[in-house]
Enzyme design. Structure first.
Site, PDB file in Angstrom:
ATOM      1  N   SER A  60       7.543  -5.633   6.584  1.00 29.11           N
ATOM      2  CA  SER A  60       7.218  -6.703   7.541  1.00 29.11           C
ATOM      3  C   SER A  60       7.919  -8.020   7.215  1.00 29.11           C
ATOM      4  O   SER A  60       7.286  -9.053   6.982  1.00 29.11           O
ATOM      5  CB  SER A  60       5.705  -6.893   7.603  1.00 29.11           C
ATOM      6  OG  SER A  60       5.100  -5.686   7.990  1.00 29.11           O
ATOM      7  N   ASP A 118       5.477  -3.243  11.806  1.00 38.87           N
ATOM      8  CA  ASP A 118       4.051  -2.894  11.929  1.00 38.87           C
ATOM      9  C   ASP A 118       3.576  -2.783  13.385  1.00 38.87           C
ATOM     10  O   ASP A 118       2.686  -1.993  13.692  1.00 38.87           O
ATOM     11  CB  ASP A 118       3.163  -3.882  11.150  1.00 38.87           C
ATOM     12  CG  ASP A 118       3.334  -5.327  11.586  1.00 38.87           C
ATOM     13  OD1 ASP A 118       4.266  -5.615  12.351  1.00 38.87           O
ATOM     14  OD2 ASP A 118       2.542  -6.179  11.150  1.00 38.87           O
ATOM     15  N   ARG A 121       0.842  -1.204   0.000  1.00 35.95           N
ATOM     16  CA  ARG A 121       0.000   0.000   0.000  1.00 35.95           C
ATOM     17  C   ARG A 121       0.867   1.240   0.000  1.00 35.95           C
ATOM     18  O   ARG A 121       1.936   1.257   0.631  1.00 35.95           O
ATOM     19  CB  ARG A 121      -0.879   0.040   1.250  1.00 35.95           C
ATOM     20  CG  ARG A 121      -2.047  -0.913   1.229  1.00 35.95           C
ATOM     21  CD  ARG A 121      -2.931  -0.701   2.445  1.00 35.95           C
ATOM     22  NE  ARG A 121      -2.185  -0.721   3.692  1.00 35.95           N
ATOM     23  CZ  ARG A 121      -2.555  -0.096   4.801  1.00 35.95           C
ATOM     24  NH1 ARG A 121      -3.645   0.630   4.823  1.00 35.95           N
ATOM     25  NH2 ARG A 121      -1.833  -0.183   5.896  1.00 35.95           N
TER      26      ARG A 121
END
Length: 498
Positions: free
Chosen positions: A177, A230, A108
């Site tokens: 991540s 995250d 994203r």
């Protein structure tokens, strides 16, 4: 004639007796099998038991392991990674910031306009882009060029109301991540790829340098201000909304926790102490292990057959990836030893990970009198039909045992963090508020899991202390959280403060 009639009557009577004996034998056999199924469930319930006394031992063990992991690298199963985040957002941040969230087959790109104390998050926009499979196993340049091009296209859509101040370089928080050895707030070396990626020439390289070079190649001028995990992003998002946030826990497909530590309480930190006196620690708590964890034969078999045997034991007991699989393994044993689904074990039931945690949650939350959701899930996923209500009730009970253990253990881990921070007791006359930011699909969508976890926190902390401790849902740490960390580590902050 009389003799024949009497003989026939005797034969009939004998046949009826034999049939009756068969029915009784069948009932005894089936009741024996049902008793076996119930015994398997009861044994599981005992092995999964989490009385307060055991949970307090788990919390104490978590605190001990935290100390060991902070003392030296490799000192504990808990990695206790230094995140280099020493400035969490305060709510004063202003301006336009970007985030890039790369954690799987999609990534994203996010744009956030911050308006300071009064405006908060004024506006946010994002776009999701899927990564072509060939780039997941290609070259580093190809992968990062693709990401940089998508980011450049997104930047080009800035509107008049959402644009960077004149004379300023755009800044970005990069959520990555995958296992990284962080070397500063804005640099980190990729240790290995996971989740289906195998871009060999990135391993051992600084992922921020790889992204920066790719952005330069497409003519995009953005500074990566923060490389973020995250969970650390969730902590940042939580702190931005509430200054009392001291820790963040993710309960989703996987699980992790991060918290704010006093910099002088980190023996393995050899650099200059940060001005704030604080440092965010990424615990990687999924790897926590302790002899006090209530492990069962099903956990041991699951672990032995996993891609990382002996690792992530805590995660395998409490996270969304594994809860449904534990339930499947217990059902398998019941099908083999107690024939709960008939003479043969349903073939689908033998498929690992076919029963996912959302399916388990749907069965666990079934309130219909005849448990029709349970019946539908068994039929749709495992191709098992014609189950009795008694059996469906047994399955709901099984879901409850597995979910309850996971929820109570995650509460115990959280208490371990509060204990390490000295926030698990009431100080005389002090009203010290502590908030834990929580995120992840398991916490958000599995209501009984969430309720049980929150109730267990209260049970372990006691009435007085739990009045000062609360849990808040902190959404989208990997997106907004990363943008907030770019803002709190902006190169322009000192100019603004002076």
């Amino acid at each position: 004639m009389g003799k024949v009639a009497v003989g026939a009557a005797v034969v009939c009577a004998a046949a009826v007796c034999a049939a009756g004996a068969l029915v009784v034998r069948h009932r005894m056999k089936s009741s024996g099998k049902w008793a076996r199924a119930v015994a398997i469930l009861k044994e599981l319930e005992e092995k999964c038991g989490t009385p307060s006394s055991k949970l307090k031992q788990v919390a104490d063990a978590m605190t001990v392991e935290m100390h060991a992991g902070l003392a030296s690298d490799g000192g504990s199963k808990l990695k206790m990674l230094i995140s280099y985040v020493d400035n969490l957002p305060t709510g004063d941040e202003k301006g336009l910031f970007y985030a890039l969230d790369l954690g799987g087959t999609n990534f994203r790109v996010i744009r956030v306009q911050l308006g300071g104390k009064d405006g908060r998050v004024v506006k946010q926009e994002f776009e999701e882009v899927s990564i072509p499979p060939e780039l997941m196993t290609g070259s580093s340049d190809d992968l990062f060029d693709y990401i940089a091009s998508a980011l450049a296209k997104f930047v080009a859509t800035e509107s008049d109301s959402l644009h960077v101040s004149p004379g300023r370089q755009r800044e970005l928080g990069f959520t990555f991540s995958f296992p990284v050895k962080q070397t500063s707030i804005s640099s980190g070396t990729l240790m290995k790829w996971t989740k289906g990626f195998s871009v060999e020439d990135t391993v051992g390289e600084d992922v921020v340098a790889e992204l920066t070079k790719a952005m330069e190649r497409v003519g995009l001028d953005i500074r990566v201000a923060a490389l973020v995990n995250d969970t650390v992003g969730t902590l940042a998002g939580g702190r931005y909304n509430n200054p009392d946030v001291v820790a963040a826990v993710i309960l989703g497909t996987g699980t992790n926790a991060a918290y704010v530590e006093r910099a002088h309480a980190i023996p393995k930190w050899h650099g200059l102490l940060p001005k704030s006196g604080e440092m965010v620690i990424n615990m990687e708590w999924g790897n926590f292990q302790s002899s006090h964890l209530p492990l069962t034969e099903y956990d041991q078999e699951l672990d032995a057959g996993s891609l990382n045997p002996g690792e992530q034991i805590f995660e395998k007991m409490i996270s969304g990836m594994y809860l449904g699989e534990i339930v499947r393994r217990v059902l398998c044993k019941m099908a083999e030893q107690a024939e709960i689904f008939g003479d043969i074990v349903p073939p689908k039931l033998k498929t690992p990970f076919i029963l996912r945690t959302p399916h388990m949650s749907a069965m666990h939350h079934d309130t219909s009198p005849d448990l029709k959701v349970v019946a539908a899930k068994l039929k749709d996923i495992l191709e098992i039909s014609n189950t009795s209500l008694k059996l469906r009730k047994l399955i709901v009970e099984l879901c409850d045992i597995v979910a309850t253990r996971g929820a109570r253990l995650s509460a115990a881990g959280t208490v371990g963090i509060l204990k390490k921070l000295g926030r698990d007791t009431a100080k005389d006359g002090e009203k010290q508020r502590s908030v834990v930011a929580l995120d992840g699909g398991l916490y958000e969508h599995y209501t009984k899991f969430r309720t049980c976890m929150e109730n267990t926190l209260r049970e372990l902390l006691g009435e007085e202390v739990s009045g000062n401790i609360s849990v808040e849902h902190s959404n989208d740490g990997s997106g907004i959280g990363a943008a907030l960390l770019a803002a709190s580590h902006s190169q322009y902050i000192e100019a603004e403060e002076s």
